[in-house]
Design a protein around this motif. Sequence first.
Motif: not given
Length: 412
Positions: A219, A287, A285
Amino acid sequence: MELKVDVNRCSAELDRLAQFSDVPAPAVQRVVFTPTDLAARGYLIELFEAAGLRVRVDPIGNILARWEGADPSLPALATGSHTDAIPYSGKYDGTVGVLGGLEAIRTLQQAGVKPRRSIELIMFTSEEPTRFAYGCLGSRLLSGQLAPDAAATLTDADGQRLDAVRQNAGFKGLLADVKLQPGHYAAFVELHIEQGPLLERAGLAIGAVTAIAAPAALRVRYTGPGGHAGGVMMADRRDPLIAGSRLALEVDAAARDSGSPDTVGTVGVLDVHPRAVNSIPRDVQLEIDVRDIDGPRRDRVLERIKRQAQTFGDELGVPTTIEMINADPPATSDPTIVAAIEKSCADAKLTHQRMVSRAYHDSLFMSLVCPIAMIFIPCRDGMSHRPEEYSSPEAIRAGIEVLARTLYQLAE
Ligand code: GLV
Ligand code: MN
Ligand code: MN
Ligand code: MN
């Protein structure tokens, strides 16, 4: 031995299970510990008990359903898979290993055999990382790979802790009690759709899985000051989405440059906050999923991605955090079980090949506590994690027969 698989019954149960979903058909979505997941579990337990299996549910919600063998003192054989389904996916991923495992047991029961070893059918909790960003929660805890305290404090997107969520869902007891004692199972065999195109292209019925690729996820978060999309001049901006976008391209390039087609890299999550067209992003963000059948090569790709993630943040002058979610080694199947699968194919007059699994599965973690192998069946156009996912009744029938024969061989 003559085996009669009732694939129509299994198909009907797969259809019924697909109705436990939070999105309209043909898509399926069943996220761990939601009311939909709990309702589906109730349906499964009814089926397991109707087949005469003794059901135990452990503190993380793994369902373990036992068919007692002629010698219950022997370590049992285990089979099974998962029934959670990622957002807008299909109805065969995981479910074929659970309901197909049930049908394999019923097929053996119907044939009038009583295997020496007991056979346990397992429905593993949260094989998918959808809710807690961490896949294979049930099998990680069963194998002891994930410490109970670390599991308890995992949080979902709403900030709820796993331990509270599972207890509110009715799963009580200590997570520390999930772990199996060494020698608990003699072997674990998982039936699953291939989730790739190779069996279908080769026109083969069965894949005998010899290894499972090493999965990893990380992440990356970039934050910036944000501001008005009209008022802040370009020269004054530090937009974290620019770093995030560069990183997405880098993940693709790093996987392609590894030197092997077995390396794959995906940005499956890209969240932009506050997500308003007239606002410069303040919080981005990503992932990132990276896999390879070669662990060290996967790790070199991960290192490049992490290094560049930091560089892009530094060049833009935005705070950057990089967090590894998981980086697991590959797993190797047990040659004796692979041979048993191949013999089962021969006995059932089904074609097969050996192959690796590029997706991960609960078998990856069960391999830490007992010998494992997997049985793959073809799925149309290799599609998975999509509503169009499909395996034909004939393909499923073949998988169930091979699973039943393999369990029977290993149980004797
Ligand atoms: C599990 O579905 C995986 O991502 O392989
Ligand atoms: Mn899946
Ligand atoms: Mn699966
Ligand atoms: Mn999977």
